[in-house]
Every structure is written in structure tokens, then in C-alpha cells.
Design a protein around this motif. Sequence first.
Motif, PDB file in Angstrom:
ATOM      1  N   ARG A 130     -12.756  -0.019  -7.254  1.00  0.00           N
ATOM      2  CA  ARG A 130     -12.023   1.220  -6.999  1.00  0.00           C
ATOM      3  C   ARG A 130     -10.517   1.025  -7.089  1.00  0.00           C
ATOM      4  N   ASP A 131     -10.104  -0.187  -7.376  1.00  0.00           N
ATOM      5  CA  ASP A 131      -8.679  -0.520  -7.418  1.00  0.00           C
ATOM      6  C   ASP A 131      -8.003  -0.205  -6.094  1.00  0.00           C
ATOM      7  N   TRP A 132      -8.756  -0.386  -5.008  1.00  0.00           N
ATOM      8  CA  TRP A 132      -8.171  -0.263  -3.680  1.00  0.00           C
ATOM      9  C   TRP A 132      -7.439  -1.571  -3.363  1.00  0.00           C
ATOM     10  N   HIS A 133      -6.491  -1.506  -2.510  1.00  0.00           N
ATOM     11  CA  HIS A 133      -5.573  -2.629  -2.290  1.00  0.00           C
ATOM     12  C   HIS A 133      -6.319  -3.877  -1.808  1.00  0.00           C
ATOM     13  N   ILE A 329      -7.032  -4.260  13.712  1.00  0.00           N
ATOM     14  CA  ILE A 329      -6.504  -3.582  12.526  1.00  0.00           C
ATOM     15  C   ILE A 329      -7.481  -2.522  12.031  1.00  0.00           C
ATOM     16  N   PRO A 330      -8.724  -2.866  11.716  1.00  0.00           N
ATOM     17  CA  PRO A 330      -9.625  -1.806  11.233  1.00  0.00           C
ATOM     18  C   PRO A 330      -9.914  -0.746  12.284  1.00  0.00           C
ATOM     19  N   MET A 331     -10.165  -1.152  13.534  1.00  0.00           N
ATOM     20  CA  MET A 331     -10.516  -0.160  14.541  1.00  0.00           C
ATOM     21  C   MET A 331      -9.320   0.725  14.883  1.00  0.00           C
ATOM     22  N   GLY A 332      -8.131   0.132  14.973  1.00  0.00           N
ATOM     23  CA  GLY A 332      -6.942   0.921  15.257  1.00  0.00           C
ATOM     24  C   GLY A 332      -6.650   1.938  14.167  1.00  0.00           C
ATOM     25  N   LEU A 333      -6.818   1.539  12.912  1.00  0.00           N
ATOM     26  CA  LEU A 333      -6.568   2.466  11.809  1.00  0.00           C
ATOM     27  C   LEU A 333      -7.615   3.574  11.765  1.00  0.00           C
ATOM     28  N   VAL A 334      -8.850   3.261  12.101  1.00  0.00           N
ATOM     29  CA  VAL A 334      -9.902   4.287  12.126  1.00  0.00           C
ATOM     30  C   VAL A 334      -9.556   5.365  13.157  1.00  0.00           C
ATOM     31  N   LEU A 335      -9.115   4.929  14.347  1.00  0.00           N
ATOM     32  CA  LEU A 335      -8.818   5.883  15.419  1.00  0.00           C
ATOM     33  C   LEU A 335      -7.573   6.712  15.131  1.00  0.00           C
ATOM     34  N   THR A 336      -6.588   6.100  14.492  1.00  0.00           N
ATOM     35  CA  THR A 336      -5.313   6.802  14.303  1.00  0.00           C
ATOM     36  C   THR A 336      -5.270   7.523  12.953  1.00  0.00           C
ATOM     37  N   ILE A 337      -5.078   6.779  11.896  1.00  0.00           N
ATOM     38  CA  ILE A 337      -4.962   7.391  10.567  1.00  0.00           C
ATOM     39  C   ILE A 337      -6.269   8.058  10.145  1.00  0.00           C
ATOM     40  N   LEU A 400     -14.561   1.477   6.290  1.00  0.00           N
ATOM     41  CA  LEU A 400     -13.566   2.505   6.598  1.00  0.00           C
ATOM     42  C   LEU A 400     -12.228   1.879   6.957  1.00  0.00           C
ATOM     43  N   GLY A 401     -12.254   0.820   7.773  1.00  0.00           N
ATOM     44  CA  GLY A 401     -11.018   0.138   8.131  1.00  0.00           C
ATOM     45  C   GLY A 401     -10.319  -0.448   6.923  1.00  0.00           C
ATOM     46  N   GLY A 402     -11.092  -1.012   6.001  1.00  0.00           N
ATOM     47  CA  GLY A 402     -10.497  -1.539   4.782  1.00  0.00           C
ATOM     48  C   GLY A 402      -9.884  -0.455   3.918  1.00  0.00           C
ATOM     49  N   TYR A 403     -10.573   0.677   3.818  1.00  0.00           N
ATOM     50  CA  TYR A 403     -10.047   1.795   3.033  1.00  0.00           C
ATOM     51  C   TYR A 403      -8.731   2.307   3.634  1.00  0.00           C
ATOM     52  N   LEU A 404      -8.686   2.436   4.949  1.00  0.00           N
ATOM     53  CA  LEU A 404      -7.462   2.918   5.597  1.00  0.00           C
ATOM     54  C   LEU A 404      -6.328   1.904   5.454  1.00  0.00           C
ATOM     55  N   THR A 405      -6.674   0.621   5.454  1.00  0.00           N
ATOM     56  CA  THR A 405      -5.656  -0.411   5.181  1.00  0.00           C
ATOM     57  C   THR A 405      -5.099  -0.216   3.775  1.00  0.00           C
ATOM     58  N   HIS A 406      -5.961   0.104   2.830  1.00  0.00           N
ATOM     59  CA  HIS A 406      -5.526   0.396   1.458  1.00  0.00           C
ATOM     60  C   HIS A 406      -4.520   1.545   1.443  1.00  0.00           C
ATOM     61  N   LEU A 407      -4.801   2.595   2.213  1.00  0.00           N
ATOM     62  CA  LEU A 407      -3.861   3.723   2.254  1.00  0.00           C
ATOM     63  C   LEU A 407      -2.507   3.293   2.809  1.00  0.00           C
ATOM     64  N   VAL A 408      -2.534   2.482   3.859  1.00  0.00           N
ATOM     65  CA  VAL A 408      -1.282   2.026   4.460  1.00  0.00           C
ATOM     66  C   VAL A 408      -0.504   1.155   3.480  1.00  0.00           C
ATOM     67  N   MET A 409      -1.205   0.246   2.804  1.00  0.00           N
ATOM     68  CA  MET A 409      -0.515  -0.671   1.892  1.00  0.00           C
ATOM     69  C   MET A 409       0.048   0.048   0.672  1.00  0.00           C
ATOM     70  N   THR A 410      -0.566   1.142   0.284  1.00  0.00           N
ATOM     71  CA  THR A 410      -0.088   1.878  -0.896  1.00  0.00           C
ATOM     72  C   THR A 410       0.802   3.055  -0.515  1.00  0.00           C
ATOM     73  N   GLY A 411       1.043   3.240   0.794  1.00  0.00           N
ATOM     74  CA  GLY A 411       1.903   4.332   1.242  1.00  0.00           C
ATOM     75  C   GLY A 411       1.314   5.709   1.019  1.00  0.00           C
ATOM     76  N   THR A 412      -0.002   5.805   0.934  1.00  0.00           N
ATOM     77  CA  THR A 412      -0.653   7.091   0.676  1.00  0.00           C
ATOM     78  C   THR A 412      -1.371   7.636   1.896  1.00  0.00           C
ATOM     79  N   PHE A 472       5.564  -6.096   2.016  1.00  0.00           N
ATOM     80  CA  PHE A 472       5.201  -6.887   0.825  1.00  0.00           C
ATOM     81  C   PHE A 472       4.529  -6.009  -0.221  1.00  0.00           C
ATOM     82  N   ALA A 473       3.584  -5.178   0.240  1.00  0.00           N
ATOM     83  CA  ALA A 473       2.797  -4.381  -0.692  1.00  0.00           C
ATOM     84  C   ALA A 473       3.664  -3.389  -1.457  1.00  0.00           C
ATOM     85  N   LEU A 474       4.562  -2.716  -0.766  1.00  0.00           N
ATOM     86  CA  LEU A 474       5.400  -1.717  -1.427  1.00  0.00           C
ATOM     87  C   LEU A 474       6.403  -2.355  -2.385  1.00  0.00           C
ATOM     88  N   ARG A 475       6.640  -3.658  -2.226  1.00  0.00           N
ATOM     89  CA  ARG A 475       7.507  -4.373  -3.172  1.00  0.00           C
ATOM     90  C   ARG A 475       6.702  -5.008  -4.291  1.00  0.00           C
TER      91      ARG A 475
END
Length: 797
Positions: A130-133, A329-337, A400-412, A472-475
Motif C-alpha cells: 500500500r506504500d504506507w510508511h 505508540i499504537p494504542m495511543g494513536l488509536v485512541l487519539t488520531i 490500525l496502530g501501524g496505519y495511524l503511524t503512517h498518517l503521522v509520518m506522512t503528515g496526513t 525525519f520522515a518529513l525530511r
Amino acid sequence: MSQPPASEPASPAARWPFASVVAIVLLCWIALSWPWLSGVVTIPWDAKAHFQPQLQFLAQAWHSGHSPFWTPYVFAGSPQVADPQSLIFSPPFALIAALEPVPGFRLGDFAVLGTLLAGALAFVVIFRDRDWHPAGAVVAALAFAFGAAAAWRIQHIGQVLSLGYFAITLALISRALERGSIAYGFAAGIVAGFMVLGRDQVALLGVYVLAGLVIAAIAMARNPWQALRTSLLPLLAGGLGAVLVATVPILLTAVLAEESNRPAIDLIGAGKGSLHPAALLTGLFANLYGAAGPLENFWGAPSPAFEARFGPQDLYLARNMSQLYLGLIPMGLVLTIGIVRGALLRREIVALSVATLLVLIFALGRFTPGFRLLFELPGIAFYRRPADALFILGALLALLGGYLTHLVMTGTEPRARRWQRILEVAIFAVALALALRLAWAVGRLSLAIVPLVTALLCGILCIGALVAARGFALRGAGLAAAIVIAVTLTVDLSVNNGPSESTALPSQDYDVLRADSTNETIALLKRETARTAGPDRRDRIELAGIGFHWPNASLVHQLDNTLGYNPLRLGLYSKATGAGDHVALPDQRTFSPLMPGYRSLLADMLGLRFIATGVPVEQIDKALKPGDLTQIARTPDAYVYENPRALPRVLLVTKTAKADFDAILASGQWPAGFDPRQTVLLDRDTPPLPPGPIVTGRSLPGPALPSSVRIADYGTTEVTLKVDAPQGGYVVLNDVWHHWWQAEIDGAPAELLRANVLFRAVAVPPGRSTVRFVFRPFRGLFEDIGTRLKAEQRPQG
């Protein structure tokens, strides 16, 4: 899953180096697995008490030229080929058994951890397709392999294997649908077939989740009909692969289940294995309730401490069965984002989010009204613990946590509004307050402080890591971001989900399960059974109340045991002897009307000669009188007794009598004057002897002539007897009867008789003959199916 079928291909998947991310995950896996891989500790409890002996028996059978389909070493004989936990159809364990005649603990542990690694790498494939981060791929992989039940219940080998196959199947079926690939579809079916062969609740729930995600992928495509047409051949190929792998073993187990001790579980019974809502706090605070040990520190539901404050919970769960932690990281992102900002409702992930919610509802069992509806799904009633869904729930949350990490790393990721930020902070504050309130109410505040402080420190670490990795990711330094996240999550999981009393104990604790063990009790039993062996004798032993990992030690040391450890047993044997799932504690050795104790005719007929108990035997069998058994030794582990009345394994008798076996089982009363050395009881009219120069009948007339029967060869699935019966007669083999056993006399088929309620017999002609008892489960299964089909075709009424 989250991508449409082949009619709408995914974006190119070559934008980040797959090999590099695999290397990152592999290094983290080694670091987190090292305590077990090094041999310092080993996966304990069921992994050793049940599965290690199964692996050892499988290896011994193959390397000695015998079949592993039946074992004489537990429950006086058991059909391994139909047992879902025998490991015969488990690729990693079967490979180990084929290559290593004496597999050690580390090999068994490696098979389990290696399967989790394979599942983790399957998640990496999903993210790459899926070309996720890559940082998201790392989060999903590590949280899957070392989070929730995968970490805390790693000793439940069958379910862990099913979890690994679930992840691999998900990756393969995703590719099959996205690419319209028949090859990937067939491969997905093969792996799904091995998942189904686990025949456990994790496999069943995995099938439902996979089916739901496939349906959702097709239904949510821009052109569902075109998606369905494109997906049809890959799905049919998958079905074919699963059928080829799973059909015969499942049919074998289905037949065994009908004859076993395992009934269906009703709604109330299943509800007792529900996940208590308070356990959800472990998603943020690992070991909040002291599940890591020692046992007296555990205060979560349904511990005595918890029930003393909140009343009886009517739950039957071990302390490690309610652990949801898979990293902050995964659980926190699931609850928030994911939840607060609504990212989990995005089209590309919403099907997975719905599946996660449904699995959570199922895991909570009777604490949610939805469980009653889910319980009606086919197959659910065979399993007793909704909380087992935490395996699949952990896998879905990892994705789900990995997908949300992808969103954070790509700024989406969705930008937070003011009220959302307040709500995000409030979630963690309320969770912390609730944890403190529960700990204070139960009187365990001092125990809860350490995990709560640990969670706060890990939270600070994870926030810092996310900020640094995002930078790092955004650079454009995606791998650097992945490394930062990987190191942080590895530290988090090693601290919070690392080795505990539930998952890791010193290897020396299980020395008795080593094939080369010098344990004094085992050595004594080997010597004594060798001493008393004879042409017609093969004495049995019993291991009772010695310890959790002792009952199946007989599988390792090839001792014929009347008991064992297995939740699935032949129902006839359990009813006749009182044998239960386990006999770790003295009070777990229950008896039956037909075998009210060790001083009973059935115990003698079983050839139960030596009994090793962890306490004086009178504490187990309170009906024993002085002289009933003779104590022959006191070892560091056990009291060892001899039963001098134990009968030979094979008998040659000349008299028969028809008896009602069901009545004997219910009443425990043998017919008056019955002597198994002279007469065999049958559940049918006396069959004639094979042709010979004598008159057949209930009692064979004429003077008594010398006769004998001896064991010429005793294997796992073949028993050969040499018979010298001048007048003919009936050979009784005091091994457990099962209809998949067949008999031969001098190479010709003979009728196998059910004898003396529990055993096998065959009528032999006058003179000398060779009798073979052969276990043929596949032929037996084919005949069973044929018989049922004929019965269904008969006109009714």
C-alpha cells in the motif's frame, strides 16, 4: 482489507526498501526473543506441560519408524491423528520433528516465536503493497508479534500458531484480490487451511474476520460487480487450497469430538470466559493488575482481591488472559488520531475498524449485549472463552496502530480541533484516575504505582520518539524514522511485555520433560516396568498430583500412562475411569463408578501396576485399605506404589458373555462372578470362532489344553500377537477400544470386538495364529462417512 480488488490496483509498492525494513523488524525480533532463544528461560505452562511432550512423541515416532497417529502413552491410548493439539499437521513443529529426533526446548520455543515473526513480516508486506510508511510497518509488525495475547499468552501454542497463519493469510488474500491472482489465492487458501487445522477459537474468529474483510473489499469497490468477477477465481483457488489442506484432519477431529468428553458450551458457560471491562485499562498500563507475577500480587478480575471488593464476578480466566497492552505508540494513536479525530473511519481503513470493534464486543462477552448475537455464529458454541479473541484483537489493533503511524509520518493525519485535544488529554487522565481508583478500592495502590509510573515514562519516551521520527520522515529520511520508532517500541515492549511468570521460566524447571532426563522418579518407573515386562505383560503407570508439567511426561519417556494432560479425550475412557483434563493436583484425580479407586477390577484390567503420586496415595484414593498397594519408593518428587493385582496386557479366554456395557458404566457393577482371566464380556451375541475342528458356543467344551498368547511386537499403531490356542478362543488386548482399529488373523481381516466395556478382542481359530491389531484412521473415517451417507439415504418411517 483496506484496498480494492484488482479492478482498482494499489499504488506502486517499491518506494521504500523492503529488505531494510525486514532487517529492522528481524533485529527487534531477536532482541525481544533473546531470553527464550538463548535458553536462559523457556516458554512455560501449556507450552511445556502439553505441547513439548507432543513434539517429542512426534519426533520419536517418526525417527523410530512408527506412526504418530495413535499413542499408547497417555489415557491408555489416544488417537493423536484426530487431536488438534498433537502438532502432526503443524508445519513448523512437524518439520522440527522430522529433522531432530530429540527436539529440545529451544527448538520448540523457536517454532512459536518464528511463526510470530512470519506473521509480523506478513504485515510488513501489507504496508509495502500500500506504500504506507515503513515506520507504520514496523509498528504493526512489532505490536503484532509482541503485543496483547501474542506476548502474554505465548504458552498457548495452538492459538499462537493460528494467529501467525491469520496474518500470513491476510497478506496473501489481499494480494490475491488486489492483483486478481489465482496463485496468491491458492497460497492464501493453503495457509488458511493450516490456520483452520488449529481447530481453536482464534482460527474460527480469524476465518470470520477474513471473510468479512473480503466481502467489505468487494462491496466497497467503485465497481462491486467487476470486483466480484475479478476476485472470483482467486477466491475459488483459495477455497480449493483450504479444502485440500484441512478437510481430512477436520473430519477426523469432528468424529473424535462426537466421541469425546467435550460438549458444546452454552451461552452462560461461555460468558464465564468473558473479558472484564476493567481489563481494557491494560491497553495503556501493562501489568496494572500484577499479572506478571507473583500470583499473590494479581488483583484484577477475577482475583480474590477484586471479588472481595466488587463481589463475585463468575469468571474463569487465568491472570494472563486479560492483557491487551501492545505498546503506547499504537494504542495511543488509536485512541487519539484514530477515534477522537475520526481517522479510523476513512474509507481505506474503515472495514478493519469495524472488524476490530466487533472482535472487541465478542471478547467482552456477557458484558455487552452484542455477544448474544455473535454467539449464534456457527462453531462459536464449541469454545468456552470469549477472551481468547484478544489474539485477533491484538493483531487488528496492531494494523490500525501501524496505519495511524503512517498518517503521522506522512503528515496526513486529521488536524486536531481544540475540543479534540482536550478530549485526547482527558482520555488518558480519566484512564489514569480510574486505574488509581480501582487500585485504591481493592487495596493494591502500592502495587499499581510501579506500572503506572512506568507507563508515564514510556509515554514521554514515545511522544519524543514520534516527534523525532516525524521530523525525519518529513525530511525524506523514512528509514531513520522507522529505526527511531522500532527502537522505542522495542524498549517499550521489552519493559512492559517482557518475560514474566506467565511467559518465561527457567528451563531447568522442566528437566523431567527432557528425553535424557535423569529424574529419579522416571528412572525408577522405567526400571520397574522393564523388570515386570513379560511375554504377555506391558504394565501401565499413573502419574497423579505431582505437578503441572508431569502428566504428559509419559509421552517423552514412552511409559504407558493411564492419565495425561489434554482437554480432549475419548469420552468412553473418561466415563469409565474418571480421567480428567489434568491431574496436576491431588484432588484432580477423580474416579468413576466403574473405577472407584485403585483397588478396583478396572484398574487391574488396565494393567495399572505402578502409581506415582505427589502426596501419600491415601490422600487421593481415600477408600484404600492397608495392603491394597505396596509403597516401593519415596523419591524427591513422588511416592511410588505397586499394584500386585495388575493383569497382563493380553489374555486368551475361552468363555464369553453378553453384557449391557452402558449399564455397567453407569452402575459400576460387573456381572456376578465375572473373571476377565476366564471370560470376555461382549456387547453383542457371541460370534462364532473362525472355522476349526471344534464346536463353537458360549463355552468351549473339551479338556483344557496348554494355550498361550504373547506380544511379538508392540508399536504405536500396530500390535502383533502370537497365539497358540489348541481349542481356539478369544484374545483380549487390554488396550482402549476405538472403531478405527482393525484386526487381522494370519493376514486376513477379522472382526474387532469391543470387550469388557473398554478393551479390544478378536476370536481366534484352533491352533497357532498371528493376530495383528492395526490402527487405520483414514479407512475408518471413510467407512464412517459411508455409513452415515447410507443411513441418510434410507427411507424414513
